[in-house]
Design a protein around this motif. Structure first.
Motif, PDB file in Angstrom:
ATOM      1  N   UNK A 188       6.931 -53.447   8.752  1.00 35.90           N
ATOM      2  CA  UNK A 188       6.064 -52.840   7.739  1.00 35.90           C
ATOM      3  C   UNK A 188       6.884 -51.983   6.784  1.00 35.90           C
ATOM      4  N   UNK A 189       7.854 -51.257   7.337  1.00 33.07           N
ATOM      5  CA  UNK A 189       8.730 -50.450   6.489  1.00 33.07           C
ATOM      6  C   UNK A 189       9.559 -51.342   5.566  1.00 33.07           C
ATOM      7  N   UNK A 190      10.129 -52.412   6.120  1.00 30.55           N
ATOM      8  CA  UNK A 190      10.932 -53.325   5.303  1.00 30.55           C
ATOM      9  C   UNK A 190      10.102 -53.922   4.180  1.00 30.55           C
ATOM     10  N   UNK A 191       8.838 -54.241   4.485  1.00 28.40           N
ATOM     11  CA  UNK A 191       7.949 -54.793   3.467  1.00 28.40           C
ATOM     12  C   UNK A 191       7.732 -53.831   2.314  1.00 28.40           C
ATOM     13  N   UNK A 192       7.652 -52.521   2.616  1.00 31.73           N
ATOM     14  CA  UNK A 192       7.504 -51.514   1.558  1.00 31.73           C
ATOM     15  C   UNK A 192       8.675 -51.578   0.584  1.00 31.73           C
ATOM     16  N   UNK A 193       9.866 -51.911   1.103  1.00 38.10           N
ATOM     17  CA  UNK A 193      11.080 -51.848   0.288  1.00 38.10           C
ATOM     18  C   UNK A 193      11.349 -53.112  -0.510  1.00 38.10           C
ATOM     19  N   UNK A 194      10.940 -54.278  -0.008  1.00 41.38           N
ATOM     20  CA  UNK A 194      11.423 -55.526  -0.620  1.00 41.38           C
ATOM     21  C   UNK A 194      10.330 -56.452  -1.133  1.00 41.38           C
ATOM     22  N   UNK A 195       9.063 -56.176  -0.857  1.00 42.64           N
ATOM     23  CA  UNK A 195       7.990 -57.079  -1.274  1.00 42.64           C
ATOM     24  C   UNK A 195       7.303 -56.585  -2.541  1.00 42.64           C
ATOM     25  N   UNK A 196       6.911 -57.524  -3.392  1.00 45.52           N
ATOM     26  CA  UNK A 196       6.152 -57.218  -4.602  1.00 45.52           C
ATOM     27  C   UNK A 196       4.664 -57.435  -4.342  1.00 45.52           C
ATOM     28  N   UNK A 197       3.824 -56.723  -5.103  1.00 49.53           N
ATOM     29  CA  UNK A 197       2.378 -56.854  -4.925  1.00 49.53           C
ATOM     30  C   UNK A 197       1.923 -58.298  -5.087  1.00 49.53           C
ATOM     31  N   UNK A 198       2.465 -58.989  -6.046  1.00 52.55           N
ATOM     32  CA  UNK A 198       2.064 -60.376  -6.266  1.00 52.55           C
ATOM     33  C   UNK A 198       2.351 -61.258  -5.073  1.00 52.55           C
ATOM     34  N   UNK A 199       3.441 -60.987  -4.362  1.00 45.91           N
ATOM     35  CA  UNK A 199       3.786 -61.783  -3.183  1.00 45.91           C
ATOM     36  C   UNK A 199       2.792 -61.545  -2.055  1.00 45.91           C
ATOM     37  N   UNK A 200       2.427 -60.296  -1.821  1.00 45.59           N
ATOM     38  CA  UNK A 200       1.495 -60.010  -0.733  1.00 45.59           C
ATOM     39  C   UNK A 200       0.099 -60.527  -1.048  1.00 45.59           C
ATOM     40  N   UNK A 312       1.373 -69.970  14.797  1.00 43.65           N
ATOM     41  CA  UNK A 312       0.425 -69.211  15.620  1.00 43.65           C
ATOM     42  C   UNK A 312      -0.492 -68.353  14.764  1.00 43.65           C
ATOM     43  N   UNK A 313       0.022 -67.872  13.642  1.00 41.87           N
ATOM     44  CA  UNK A 313      -0.773 -67.005  12.778  1.00 41.87           C
ATOM     45  C   UNK A 313      -1.882 -67.766  12.063  1.00 41.87           C
ATOM     46  N   UNK A 314      -1.758 -69.094  12.007  1.00 38.03           N
ATOM     47  CA  UNK A 314      -2.730 -69.903  11.294  1.00 38.03           C
ATOM     48  C   UNK A 314      -2.459 -70.030   9.811  1.00 38.03           C
ATOM     49  N   UNK A 315      -1.303 -69.553   9.355  1.00 40.23           N
ATOM     50  CA  UNK A 315      -0.979 -69.580   7.931  1.00 40.23           C
ATOM     51  C   UNK A 315       0.153 -70.543   7.589  1.00 40.23           C
ATOM     52  N   UNK A 316       0.434 -71.459   8.475  1.00 39.08           N
ATOM     53  CA  UNK A 316       1.437 -72.474   8.173  1.00 39.08           C
ATOM     54  C   UNK A 316       0.957 -73.325   6.993  1.00 39.08           C
ATOM     55  N   UNK A 317       1.754 -73.399   5.942  1.00 39.98           N
ATOM     56  CA  UNK A 317       1.378 -74.146   4.745  1.00 39.98           C
ATOM     57  C   UNK A 317       0.522 -73.365   3.779  1.00 39.98           C
ATOM     58  N   UNK A 318       0.253 -72.077   4.086  1.00 38.66           N
ATOM     59  CA  UNK A 318      -0.621 -71.267   3.239  1.00 38.66           C
ATOM     60  C   UNK A 318       0.090 -70.007   2.749  1.00 38.66           C
ATOM     61  N   UNK A 319       1.410 -70.130   2.499  1.00 40.72           N
ATOM     62  CA  UNK A 319       2.193 -68.982   2.049  1.00 40.72           C
ATOM     63  C   UNK A 319       2.937 -69.353   0.768  1.00 40.72           C
ATOM     64  N   UNK A 320       2.197 -69.443  -0.347  1.00 43.64           N
ATOM     65  CA  UNK A 320       2.821 -69.902  -1.598  1.00 43.64           C
ATOM     66  C   UNK A 320       3.946 -69.014  -2.109  1.00 43.64           C
ATOM     67  N   UNK A 321       3.940 -67.720  -1.750  1.00 38.69           N
ATOM     68  CA  UNK A 321       5.032 -66.841  -2.185  1.00 38.69           C
ATOM     69  C   UNK A 321       6.279 -67.042  -1.344  1.00 38.69           C
TER      70      UNK A 321
END
Length: 411
Positions: A188-200, A312-321
């Motif tokens: 979660x901390x790493x995400x704060x540093x390297x992810x953009x709002x559009x990606x999330x 397992x998360x159910x998001x395989x193929x659903x992560x366009x970013x």
């Protein structure tokens, strides 16, 4: 005029990193202190020797204090390890009297219902993160305060950890004479540093490959959906090199960092490594292609495990970013291309950006978690900069840790 000081401590398997940041009146986060020290006493993100861990933390703190000129008394501390588990939970409450405007207390009640999950006595809740709200069946609401309704529902992401692992980490930091502002899950901390709002918003998987663990966080619709910590990291790559080439672990690590590559086809057949530069009494030569083959095999295994977790998360193929890869091991040449190929996702390296001061020295994937801890502190602390007084203003001195945390998600 005082400037607000925030400290982040990343207690990793291979290194302890302490960052000291200042927030000035213009809202800039200036890095004024950096302290790193080789980590001792941890295995796969978990404390196994308290005294060695305390020594490592204290040494990193001392270096950061000397560079920054600040005395460190409190900090945001990262936590990881294979003991981390997560799940999503919903909570709902009736709005009384019926159909009145929703207030902060209603949100707090709904979150408390959501966090009332059955967990074993040896586990403890680290985070309860609201993902979104539903008011009278209307989904996709990020902030329901002020809306009218009869029923409020919240969907949360709950992160738990082993009580003993959590308390041992807390004990180590406190023995280094630092009080913990908050424990923060490292992905979660790493995400704060390297992810953009559009990606999330679109859907993205963050993979932080450290020395002892690989942290995975899947975001969608602007919020966290799935987190997991795998007990495998860069140290296992080094172990394979040491075993395969019959070298001491320290030499294998230097070999990996200096000559490592994840794509043997990019290495010439006659490219040899002279081991005498690492071991003066050794005259052996090692084919660099062989080193790359060993690294490739382990990295492939690692990202196959990541792929399984995405399924397992159910998001395989659903992560366009796509994939954002960070952590110290992300600096291995060729790892980004191999990861993108295995996961079948567009991929980029995540580095912390938007920093000032000593930022040039930490704009690397290896510092993503430490920088993220500072940004987490900016977002979730009860302290804010008071422009009129030119000093820190405490908006919640008497609030508990949970109370402060809830305030950060509710305007």
């Amino acid at each position: 005029m005082q400037e607000r000081v925030i400290v982040g401590i990343d207690v990793g398997t291979t290194k302890v990193c302490v960052l000291v940041g200042e927030l000035d009146r213009d809202g800039k986060l200036n890095i004024v202190g950096v302290g790193t020290c080789p980590s001792q006493g941890l295995r796969r993100g978990v404390v196994v020797n308290i005294e060695e861990t305390v020594t490592s933390i204290a040494a990193a703190i001392d270096r950061a204090e000397r560079l920054s000129g600040k005395h460190i008394t409190t900090a945001y501390v990262g936590i990881a390890g294979s003991h981390i588990e997560s799940e999503n939970s919903k909570g709902f409450v009736a709005i009384t009297p019926s159909h009145r405007d929703i207030v902060q207390n209603d949100i707090c009640r709904a979150i408390e219902v959501a966090r009332a999950i059955a967990i074993p006595a040896n586990r403890e809740i680290i985070h309860v993160i609201p993902r979104g709200y539903v008011v009278d069946g209307q989904e996709g609401i990020k902030n329901p305060i002020g809306m009218s309704g009869f029923r409020l529902e919240v969907e949360t992401h709950i992160v738990t950890g082993s009580v003993s692992s959590i308390h041992n980490l807390i004990k180590c930091v406190q023995k280094a004479h630092v009080e913990i502002e908050d424990l923060v899950l490292e992905p979660l901390a790493s995400g704060e540093a390297v992810l953009a709002d559009g990606e999330t918003d679109l859907g993205v998987v963050l993979v932080d490959v450290g020395g002892g663990t690989t942290d995975i966080a899947i975001y969608t619709d602007g919020a966290i959906w799935h987190t997991v910590v795998l007990p495998i990291g860069g140290n296992l790559i080094t172990s394979d090199i040491a075993i395969g080439l019959r070298l001491p672990f320290a030499v294998a690590e230097e070999l990996k960092v200096t000559y490592g590559h994840c794509d043997p086809s990019a290495i010439d057949d006659d490219d040899m490594i002279d081991l005498a530069q690492f071991m003066p009494d050794c005259n052996d030569l090692v084919p660099r292609k062989l080193l790359a083959e060993i690294i490739q095999a382990r990295v492939e295994e690692l990202f196959e495990m990541v792929h399984d977790e995405i399924k397992k998360s159910g998001y395989d193929g659903l992560l366009p970013a796509g994939l954002v890869l960070t952590g110290g091991t992300a600096e291995l040449p060729g790892i980004l291309e191999l990861a993108g190929q295995i996961l079948d996702l567009p991929a980029r390296i995540g580095v912390p950006l938007g920093l000032h001061g000593l930022a040039d020295s930490i704009c690397r994937p290896a510092y993503a978690t430490a920088v993220g801890l500072l940004l987490w502190g900016l977002t979730h602390s009860s302290l804010t900069y008071d422009e009129e007084e030119g000093q820190q203003a405490d908006r919640g001195t008497m609030l508990s840790r949970i109370g402060r945390w809830l305030r950060s998600f509710i305007p």
